[in-house]
Each structure stands twice: as structure tokens, then as C-alpha cells.
Write a protein that holds these residues in place. Structure first.
Motif, PDB file in Angstrom:
ATOM      1  N   LEU A 180       0.830  -1.209   0.000  1.00 18.46           N
ATOM      2  CA  LEU A 180       0.000   0.000   0.000  1.00 18.46           C
ATOM      3  C   LEU A 180       0.859   1.252   0.000  1.00 18.46           C
ATOM      4  O   LEU A 180       0.591   2.209  -0.755  1.00 18.46           O
ATOM      5  CB  LEU A 180      -0.925  -0.021   1.217  1.00 18.46           C
ATOM      6  CG  LEU A 180      -1.782   1.227   1.450  1.00 18.46           C
ATOM      7  CD1 LEU A 180      -2.742   1.450   0.286  1.00 18.46           C
ATOM      8  CD2 LEU A 180      -2.542   1.112   2.764  1.00 18.46           C
ATOM      9  N   VAL A 181       1.900   1.286   0.828  1.00 15.47           N
ATOM     10  CA  VAL A 181       2.786   2.445   0.887  1.00 15.47           C
ATOM     11  C   VAL A 181       3.509   2.642  -0.449  1.00 15.47           C
ATOM     12  O   VAL A 181       3.687   3.782  -0.916  1.00 15.47           O
ATOM     13  CB  VAL A 181       3.796   2.275   2.038  1.00 15.47           C
ATOM     14  CG1 VAL A 181       4.852   3.374   1.991  1.00 15.47           C
ATOM     15  CG2 VAL A 181       3.077   2.292   3.380  1.00 15.47           C
ATOM     16  N   LEU A 182       3.912   1.548  -1.087  1.00 15.23           N
ATOM     17  CA  LEU A 182       4.625   1.625  -2.365  1.00 15.23           C
ATOM     18  C   LEU A 182       3.698   1.891  -3.542  1.00 15.23           C
ATOM     19  O   LEU A 182       4.174   2.059  -4.670  1.00 15.23           O
ATOM     20  CB  LEU A 182       5.407   0.333  -2.605  1.00 15.23           C
ATOM     21  CG  LEU A 182       6.587   0.076  -1.656  1.00 15.23           C
ATOM     22  CD1 LEU A 182       7.157  -1.317  -1.861  1.00 15.23           C
ATOM     23  CD2 LEU A 182       7.667   1.132  -1.859  1.00 15.23           C
ATOM     24  N   GLY A 183       2.380   1.897  -3.294  1.00 19.09           N
ATOM     25  CA  GLY A 183       1.430   2.205  -4.353  1.00 19.09           C
ATOM     26  C   GLY A 183       1.228   1.084  -5.359  1.00 19.09           C
ATOM     27  O   GLY A 183       0.902   1.344  -6.522  1.00 19.09           O
ATOM     28  N   VAL A 184       1.403  -0.158  -4.934  1.00 15.58           N
ATOM     29  CA  VAL A 184       1.213  -1.301  -5.828  1.00 15.58           C
ATOM     30  C   VAL A 184      -0.285  -1.595  -5.949  1.00 15.58           C
ATOM     31  O   VAL A 184      -0.972  -1.712  -4.929  1.00 15.58           O
ATOM     32  CB  VAL A 184       1.960  -2.538  -5.296  1.00 15.58           C
ATOM     33  CG1 VAL A 184       1.732  -3.739  -6.206  1.00 15.58           C
ATOM     34  CG2 VAL A 184       3.445  -2.235  -5.180  1.00 15.58           C
ATOM     35  N   PRO A 185      -0.816  -1.711  -7.163  1.00 15.04           N
ATOM     36  CA  PRO A 185      -2.235  -2.040  -7.306  1.00 15.04           C
ATOM     37  C   PRO A 185      -2.538  -3.459  -6.840  1.00 15.04           C
ATOM     38  O   PRO A 185      -1.640  -4.297  -6.750  1.00 15.04           O
ATOM     39  CB  PRO A 185      -2.491  -1.883  -8.811  1.00 15.04           C
ATOM     40  CG  PRO A 185      -1.145  -2.046  -9.442  1.00 15.04           C
ATOM     41  CD  PRO A 185      -0.163  -1.499  -8.456  1.00 15.04           C
ATOM     42  N   LEU A 186      -3.794  -3.688  -6.520  1.00 16.07           N
ATOM     43  CA  LEU A 186      -4.264  -4.997  -6.056  1.00 16.07           C
ATOM     44  C   LEU A 186      -3.595  -5.420  -4.750  1.00 16.07           C
ATOM     45  O   LEU A 186      -3.475  -6.619  -4.478  1.00 16.07           O
ATOM     46  CB  LEU A 186      -4.029  -6.077  -7.124  1.00 16.07           C
ATOM     47  CG  LEU A 186      -4.846  -5.975  -8.409  1.00 16.07           C
ATOM     48  CD1 LEU A 186      -4.433  -7.066  -9.382  1.00 16.07           C
ATOM     49  CD2 LEU A 186      -6.334  -6.036  -8.141  1.00 16.07           C
ATOM     50  N   TRP A 187      -3.187  -4.465  -3.923  1.00 14.15           N
ATOM     51  CA  TRP A 187      -2.503  -4.852  -2.687  1.00 14.15           C
ATOM     52  C   TRP A 187      -3.390  -5.670  -1.749  1.00 14.15           C
ATOM     53  O   TRP A 187      -2.880  -6.577  -1.074  1.00 14.15           O
ATOM     54  CB  TRP A 187      -1.937  -3.620  -1.987  1.00 14.15           C
ATOM     55  CG  TRP A 187      -2.948  -2.654  -1.444  1.00 14.15           C
ATOM     56  CD1 TRP A 187      -3.463  -1.570  -2.094  1.00 14.15           C
ATOM     57  CD2 TRP A 187      -3.575  -2.699  -0.164  1.00 14.15           C
ATOM     58  NE1 TRP A 187      -4.381  -0.933  -1.300  1.00 14.15           N
ATOM     59  CE2 TRP A 187      -4.470  -1.598  -0.103  1.00 14.15           C
ATOM     60  CE3 TRP A 187      -3.468  -3.544   0.943  1.00 14.15           C
ATOM     61  CZ2 TRP A 187      -5.247  -1.336   1.013  1.00 14.15           C
ATOM     62  CZ3 TRP A 187      -4.248  -3.289   2.057  1.00 14.15           C
ATOM     63  CH2 TRP A 187      -5.124  -2.198   2.090  1.00 14.15           C
ATOM     64  N   PRO A 188      -4.724  -5.406  -1.647  1.00 11.07           N
ATOM     65  CA  PRO A 188      -5.526  -6.297  -0.793  1.00 11.07           C
ATOM     66  C   PRO A 188      -5.549  -7.742  -1.317  1.00 11.07           C
ATOM     67  O   PRO A 188      -5.499  -8.696  -0.534  1.00 11.07           O
ATOM     68  CB  PRO A 188      -6.922  -5.673  -0.822  1.00 11.07           C
ATOM     69  CG  PRO A 188      -6.725  -4.270  -1.269  1.00 11.07           C
ATOM     70  CD  PRO A 188      -5.576  -4.327  -2.203  1.00 11.07           C
ATOM     71  N   VAL A 189      -5.621  -7.887  -2.650  1.00 13.27           N
ATOM     72  CA  VAL A 189      -5.622  -9.226  -3.245  1.00 13.27           C
ATOM     73  C   VAL A 189      -4.307  -9.932  -2.953  1.00 13.27           C
ATOM     74  O   VAL A 189      -4.282 -11.109  -2.562  1.00 13.27           O
ATOM     75  CB  VAL A 189      -5.861  -9.136  -4.767  1.00 13.27           C
ATOM     76  CG1 VAL A 189      -5.879 -10.525  -5.391  1.00 13.27           C
ATOM     77  CG2 VAL A 189      -7.154  -8.397  -5.060  1.00 13.27           C
ATOM     78  N   LEU A 190      -3.212  -9.205  -3.107  1.00  4.45           N
ATOM     79  CA  LEU A 190      -1.893  -9.801  -2.861  1.00  4.45           C
ATOM     80  C   LEU A 190      -1.712 -10.156  -1.388  1.00  4.45           C
ATOM     81  O   LEU A 190      -1.074 -11.171  -1.063  1.00  4.45           O
ATOM     82  CB  LEU A 190      -0.802  -8.835  -3.311  1.00  4.45           C
ATOM     83  CG  LEU A 190      -0.734  -8.565  -4.821  1.00  4.45           C
ATOM     84  CD1 LEU A 190       0.240  -7.444  -5.128  1.00  4.45           C
ATOM     85  CD2 LEU A 190      -0.346  -9.825  -5.571  1.00  4.45           C
ATOM     86  N   ALA A 191      -2.280  -9.368  -0.493  1.00  4.21           N
ATOM     87  CA  ALA A 191      -2.189  -9.690   0.933  1.00  4.21           C
ATOM     88  C   ALA A 191      -2.953 -10.972   1.242  1.00  4.21           C
ATOM     89  O   ALA A 191      -2.468 -11.834   1.991  1.00  4.21           O
ATOM     90  CB  ALA A 191      -2.734  -8.523   1.758  1.00  4.21           C
ATOM     91  N   VAL A 192      -4.146 -11.118   0.672  1.00  6.58           N
ATOM     92  CA  VAL A 192      -4.941 -12.339   0.891  1.00  6.58           C
ATOM     93  C   VAL A 192      -4.219 -13.549   0.303  1.00  6.58           C
ATOM     94  O   VAL A 192      -4.160 -14.622   0.917  1.00  6.58           O
ATOM     95  CB  VAL A 192      -6.347 -12.178   0.286  1.00  6.58           C
ATOM     96  CG1 VAL A 192      -7.106 -13.497   0.350  1.00  6.58           C
ATOM     97  CG2 VAL A 192      -7.122 -11.096   1.026  1.00  6.58           C
ATOM     98  N   ILE A 193      -3.657 -13.404  -0.903  1.00  4.49           N
ATOM     99  CA  ILE A 193      -2.920 -14.502  -1.525  1.00  4.49           C
ATOM    100  C   ILE A 193      -1.713 -14.881  -0.669  1.00  4.49           C
ATOM    101  O   ILE A 193      -1.399 -16.064  -0.495  1.00  4.49           O
ATOM    102  CB  ILE A 193      -2.481 -14.102  -2.952  1.00  4.49           C
ATOM    103  CG1 ILE A 193      -3.713 -13.982  -3.865  1.00  4.49           C
ATOM    104  CG2 ILE A 193      -1.493 -15.123  -3.522  1.00  4.49           C
ATOM    105  CD1 ILE A 193      -3.388 -13.485  -5.255  1.00  4.49           C
ATOM    106  N   THR A 194      -1.024 -13.878  -0.112  1.00  2.57           N
ATOM    107  CA  THR A 194       0.121 -14.147   0.759  1.00  2.57           C
ATOM    108  C   THR A 194      -0.292 -14.955   1.975  1.00  2.57           C
ATOM    109  O   THR A 194       0.421 -15.874   2.403  1.00  2.57           O
ATOM    110  CB  THR A 194       0.762 -12.823   1.206  1.00  2.57           C
ATOM    111  OG1 THR A 194       1.210 -12.103   0.048  1.00  2.57           O
ATOM    112  CG2 THR A 194       1.945 -13.076   2.133  1.00  2.57           C
ATOM    113  N   PHE A 195      -1.467 -14.629   2.548  1.00  2.00           N
ATOM    114  CA  PHE A 195      -1.941 -15.368   3.721  1.00  2.00           C
ATOM    115  C   PHE A 195      -2.170 -16.838   3.392  1.00  2.00           C
ATOM    116  O   PHE A 195      -1.667 -17.728   4.083  1.00  2.00           O
ATOM    117  CB  PHE A 195      -3.235 -14.739   4.237  1.00  2.00           C
ATOM    118  CG  PHE A 195      -3.883 -15.527   5.345  1.00  2.00           C
ATOM    119  CD1 PHE A 195      -3.375 -15.483   6.629  1.00  2.00           C
ATOM    120  CD2 PHE A 195      -4.987 -16.327   5.093  1.00  2.00           C
ATOM    121  CE1 PHE A 195      -3.956 -16.220   7.660  1.00  2.00           C
ATOM    122  CE2 PHE A 195      -5.578 -17.059   6.112  1.00  2.00           C
ATOM    123  CZ  PHE A 195      -5.067 -17.010   7.395  1.00  2.00           C
TER     124      PHE A 195
END
Length: 286
Positions: A216-231
Motif C-alpha cells: 500500500l505504501v509503495l502504491g502497488v495495485p491490487l494490494w488487498p488481493v496480494l495480501a490475501v494470496i500471501t496469507f
């Protein structure tokens, strides 16, 4: 001693053959047990607060589905809103890489470059197909994914509802001495499995939170999706964390450029080193 080893080896060989023959039925039971390691404390807490067994199991599963639905509602709008843009940016990124490789200092022949890209694409497709086929072959030969999921939900409900009655029933029918031995084995196995799953969930959640905030700080799109995938990828040993991290770096590369992708890579490596060398050993050792 040798005879005993042979008998034990024969026993495990027979068990393996039996599980292989009935894997389609064993798979939902194994998955249900894994799900229950997370949901059982909730159902137990509800039973301790005057809920009946059936109501406690039903409320626990409804809460579980509610959490999944909430994650879907958080993730779906980002996927719908930005997937098309990311697809276009990905094509532009691949074209820029091809043009860069054709110039100095590499001076790659365009035909050789296209052949290499085609070979890599075919290899990835073959590997993905082989992995997916190996994972879902047992499910597909039975009656499809929907039937397996239905059996999984039914087994999870009854495990949550009646699981606490299993050990007393076991002691009753196998005798006192054998019953206490089996009870001890089952309790240790269950505590180890449930402890591992819950701790892995905590570790994966920490990874997802820190990586999500960083993206989010780096401004990467789809950050919520990537966080869920990481989990969820945290539950897959070795490959899961690598795949989730690579996906985040690729999205950062095609959307925000090379330096942003480097910062994302540094972020992911730092979080994974902190998790792998400090957080996970401390928690899992408990």
C-alpha cells in the motif's frame, strides 16, 4: 526385532494401499480435520456458553463462511477494477523487455527471443497443468469438485458437533488399557496438528499484514488481493511464499516500473527473513 520391523512395515504398506484405493473418500476427511483444527476452539467456546452441540457447530460454520464472504467482498472489486489495466501493462512490460534484450549489450536475435518466450510459456503451461491434474485427479474421478466440497462441509459439521465425544467412545469399545494408549496418541496428534495449523495461520497473517501495508505504501495495485494470496500461500511449504512474492514483484514491475519492483522485492525478502528466522521458529517451537 527384525520380525517386528517387518510386521510394522507390512502394516504401513497395507495402510498406504488402503488409503490410495479410497483416496477420494479420505481426502475430504483429511481436509475436514484440518479445517476443524481452526474452528474447533470456536465451537468449544460456544458449547461452554450454553449452546447445544448442533447449534454451536452451525454457528461456527456460518462465522467461517461469513469471513470467507467478507474476504471475497474486499478482494473482488479490486480484481474487477484493475485486472484489465494490469493485463495491458503486462503486455507493454513484456514488449519493453523484448526490445531491451534486442539492443546492446545483449543483442539477442528477435527470432531466438520469440522462440525462448514460447518455450517458457509452454513449459509453464505444462507444469501448471501437471500440478493441477495431480492435485485434482482424485476429485475429478469421483464426481467433481462440488461433491467433494459438499462432503467436506458435512464432515466438518459433524466433526465440530460430535468430535469431543470420539475419545470416550473409543475408550469404551477398545478396553481400558488400549483405550488410554489410543487416547494419548490421538490427543498428542490432534494437539500437534492443531497447534501447527493455528501457528501457521498466525505467521501467515503477520506476513500478509506487513506485506500488504508495504505494498500500500509503495502504491502497488491490487494490494488487498496480494495480501490475501500471501496469507493462504503461507500454508503451502516453500513454494507458496515464493509464488506469492513473485506475483507481487511482477505486478509492481508491470504497473509501477523497475525500481518499484526492486523495493517490493526487498520488502518481501525482509518480511520472509523475519518470519522464517525469528517469528516462525519461536511460535512453532511452542
Amino acid at each position: 526385532f527384525t520380525l517386528r520391523l517387518l510386521v510394522i512395515a507390512l502394516f504401513f504398506f497395507a495402510i498406504g494401499k488402503l488409503i490410495g484405493a479410497f483416496w477420494v473418500g479420505v481426502l475430504p476427511a483429511v481436509l475436514a480435520l484440518i479445517v476443524c483444527t481452526v474452528l474447533a476452539p470456536v465451537a468449544s467456546w460456544l458449547r461452554n456458553h450454553k449452546f447445544t452441540d448442533g447449534i454451536a457447530a452451525m454457528v461456527t460454520m456460518l462465522l467461517f463462511f461469513g469471513v470467507l464472504a467478507a474476504l471475497g467482498m474486499i478482494v473482488a472489486p479490486d480484481i474487477v477494477g484493475q485486472s484489465r489495466l494490469l493485463y495491458i501493462q503486462a503486455l507493454e512490460g513484456v514488449q519493453r523487455l523484448q526490445l531491451w534484450a534486442q539492443g546492446p549489450p545483449l543483442n539477442v536475435n528477435p527470432e531466438n527471443l520469440n522462440e525462448g518466450v514460447d518455450e517458457i510459456t509452454r513449459w509453464v503451461q505444462n507444469q501448471a497443468g501437471a500440478i493441477a491434474g495431480g492435485v485434482f485427479s482424485g476429485i475429478n474421478t469421483a464426481a467433481g469438485l462440488s461433491v467433494t466440497l459438499m462432503v467436506l462441509f458435512v464432515l466438518t459439521f459433524f466433526f465440530l458437533k460430535d468430535g469431543h465425544r470420539f475419545l470416550p467412545w473409543l475408550r469404551k469399545y477398545v478396553g481400558v488399557k488400549a483405550g488410554w494408549h489410543l487416547t494419548e496418541v490421538c490427543m498428542r496428534s490432534w494437539n500437534t496438528l492443531s497447534g501447527f495449523i493455528r501457528t501457521q495461520a498466525i505467521v501467515s497473517a503477520v506476513d500478509a499484514i506487513f506485506i500488504g501495508i508495504g505494498l500500500l505504501v509503495l502504491g502497488v495495485p491490487l494490494w488487498p488481493v496480494l495480501a490475501v494470496i500471501t496469507f493462504f500461500a503461507g500454508f503451502v511449504p516453500i513454494v507458496g511464499a515464493f509464488t506469492a512474492g513473485a506475483l507481487a514483484v511482477i505486478i509492481a514491475l508491470v504497473s509501477n516500473g523497475f525500481m518499484n519492483a526492486v523495493f517490493v522485492l526487498i520488502l518481501i525478502i525482509a518480511v520472509q527473513q523475519l518470519e522464517g528466522n525469528i517469528l516462525q521458529p519461536i511460535l512453532q517451537s511452542q
